[in-house]
Enzyme design. Sequence first.
Site, PDB file in Angstrom:
ATOM      1  N   HIS A 159       0.901  -1.050   0.144  1.00  0.00           N
ATOM      2  CA  HIS A 159       0.037  -0.056  -0.003  1.00  0.00           C
ATOM      3  C   HIS A 159       0.980   1.138   0.088  1.00  0.00           C
ATOM      4  CE1 HIS A 159      -3.648  -2.122   0.549  1.00  0.00           C
ATOM      5  NE2 HIS A 159      -3.339  -2.591   1.656  1.00  0.00           N
ATOM      6  N   HIS A 197      -6.522  -7.204  -0.508  1.00  0.00           N
ATOM      7  CA  HIS A 197      -6.545  -5.604  -0.683  1.00  0.00           C
ATOM      8  C   HIS A 197      -5.598  -5.181  -1.903  1.00  0.00           C
ATOM      9  CE1 HIS A 197      -7.310  -6.464   3.469  1.00  0.00           C
ATOM     10  NE2 HIS A 197      -8.451  -5.849   3.449  1.00  0.00           N
TER      11      HIS A 197
END
Length: 340
Positions: A159, A197
């Site tokens: 991320h 994710h």
Amino acid sequence: MRIIHSPRHALHDGGMELHRGALVPCFEMPARVDHILAAVARAGWRVEPPREYPDAVLAGVHDADYLAFLRGAYAQWRAEGREGFMLPGAFPARGLRRDRVPTGLHARLGYYAFDAGSPIVAGTWQAAQAAAHCALTAADLVAAGERSAYALCRPPGHHAGRGMFGGYCFLNNAALAAQRLRDAGLARVAILDVDYHHGNGTQDIFWQRDDVPFVSIHGDPDTEYPFYLGHADERGAGAGDGCNHNFPLPRGTDWTRYAATLEQALERIAGHAPQALVVSLGVDIFEGDPISQFKLQAADFPRLGARIAALGLPTVLVQEGGYAVAEIGDNVAAVLAAFD
């Protein structure tokens, strides 16, 4: 299987995160690594420490001002008389300026963060730096001729963008591994992200490049974190147009649907003819994961590993998510066994 890990990961411990509106203890905890190490020991694999690298190597994928912020943020926090963990309270959203880096600590914290779920504590920089060194070491081993290597990184990294942190991630370990392989002379290195994710940071870093195609299978960002990237129409830009491939899937996806999508993803990778592969290995696609919504079972992870290994590419596997702590070790080891 060459496994690279640093005990410095434990320096990143403590703090709370804002998860779907509630302030809760972090799901990303040191115990995750303990269970992976136990599974590695049961499999008979040896764990090696990472090599050390200068911080200049990190600038291959991260902005210098962002790295300087991460290095010094907690010391400045303490200098202001504060203790405990750091979380941002404001962000430069639409209509606010992003062209000016603020000088105040709290303003910079929100400037570089994109969520309130990634606390900075006293040892965060040292742990993130060590995780990056693990990924770089694994990449160097593969560049030197190893068929595969696994970087047991914590905190995770996918991320983290060129100049931002969030999603428990501060330095993008997978991106650093891919860049290291490129710097070693490999013309094209693909990244496959199987974390639940979307790897928004990895997409950000390679968005305009054609030498590191990015392929991700993940939960639909309309309902799943990180929400604002990961849609199927995001294809890259400039030289990278057509080199970014997202496969968002709905809640409840089981192995049958996942396996069919995996085949599509692997076809995209093969179409780019890479010389090596980096896998962002998130096992939060497991049915028992507390913050994810896929339904893969333990028996599906050997299948996942075998199918990726069948590409026959030199492969660096980098640990990302997985928050069903008791099961994370066995699920990771099941994937790694296909590369042993």
